[in-house]
Design a protein around this motif. Sequence first.
Motif, PDB file in Angstrom:
ATOM      1  N   PHE A  15      30.278  17.520   6.311  1.00 37.57           N
ATOM      2  CA  PHE A  15      30.628  16.709   5.143  1.00 37.57           C
ATOM      3  C   PHE A  15      30.358  17.522   3.888  1.00 37.57           C
ATOM      4  O   PHE A  15      29.383  18.273   3.837  1.00 37.57           O
ATOM      5  CB  PHE A  15      29.758  15.443   5.074  1.00 37.57           C
ATOM      6  CG  PHE A  15      30.117  14.386   6.064  1.00 37.57           C
ATOM      7  CD1 PHE A  15      30.974  13.359   5.715  1.00 37.57           C
ATOM      8  CD2 PHE A  15      29.589  14.399   7.341  1.00 37.57           C
ATOM      9  CE1 PHE A  15      31.295  12.364   6.623  1.00 37.57           C
ATOM     10  CE2 PHE A  15      29.906  13.410   8.260  1.00 37.57           C
ATOM     11  CZ  PHE A  15      30.760  12.389   7.894  1.00 37.57           C
ATOM     12  N   ASP A  19      31.677  13.890  -0.520  1.00 42.84           N
ATOM     13  CA  ASP A  19      31.994  12.855   0.470  1.00 42.84           C
ATOM     14  C   ASP A  19      30.730  12.108   0.883  1.00 42.84           C
ATOM     15  O   ASP A  19      30.745  10.888   1.044  1.00 42.84           O
ATOM     16  CB  ASP A  19      32.681  13.454   1.690  1.00 42.84           C
ATOM     17  CG  ASP A  19      34.177  13.653   1.495  1.00 42.84           C
ATOM     18  OD1 ASP A  19      34.700  13.314   0.412  1.00 42.84           O
ATOM     19  OD2 ASP A  19      34.830  14.148   2.431  1.00 42.84           O
ATOM     20  N   ARG A  59      38.151  14.760   6.193  1.00 39.45           N
ATOM     21  CA  ARG A  59      37.472  14.273   4.991  1.00 39.45           C
ATOM     22  C   ARG A  59      38.166  13.023   4.475  1.00 39.45           C
ATOM     23  O   ARG A  59      39.276  12.692   4.887  1.00 39.45           O
ATOM     24  CB  ARG A  59      37.521  15.355   3.903  1.00 39.45           C
ATOM     25  CG  ARG A  59      36.789  16.629   4.299  1.00 39.45           C
ATOM     26  CD  ARG A  59      36.823  17.652   3.202  1.00 39.45           C
ATOM     27  NE  ARG A  59      36.237  17.086   1.989  1.00 39.45           N
ATOM     28  CZ  ARG A  59      36.388  17.619   0.789  1.00 39.45           C
ATOM     29  NH1 ARG A  59      37.102  18.711   0.629  1.00 39.45           N
ATOM     30  NH2 ARG A  59      35.834  17.070  -0.264  1.00 39.45           N
TER      31      ARG A  59
END
Length: 135
Positions: A15, A19, A59
Amino acid sequence: MTATAPRRRLPPVAFTASDIEIIEGLLASGAPTPARSLLEAELSRAAVVSDAAARGAARLGDWVEYRTDDDGPVRRVQLVLPAAADIDQKRVSVLSPVGAALIGLKAGARFEWTDTRGRRHRLQLLSVSGEGEDR
């Protein structure tokens, strides 16, 4: 003596800091659900990476292709926040079981989880496109 199923090794998840910030804010509000717990577990084991290092990882805003089981149909969906979810538009919330399983995976990764009814689910992420452009 009781038999136990072997623990499956979980695929790596990545990540970006942005995010994580968005998803942690989302997780801070709302009631606990199994999908929320799955997403929290994925965040807790995630590697925090730069935007460049996250290329190829699913994502927020990305379009992904995945297959359920080993011979299921290929599905293409966009990973979005709950407010933008719309199954008719193929937009899947990261707070859904499938969205929580896909976010952070890289193409080729397989993920397996058991739902609250004890049913096993498997999916394989086949491709990622969009690189978060559609957030």
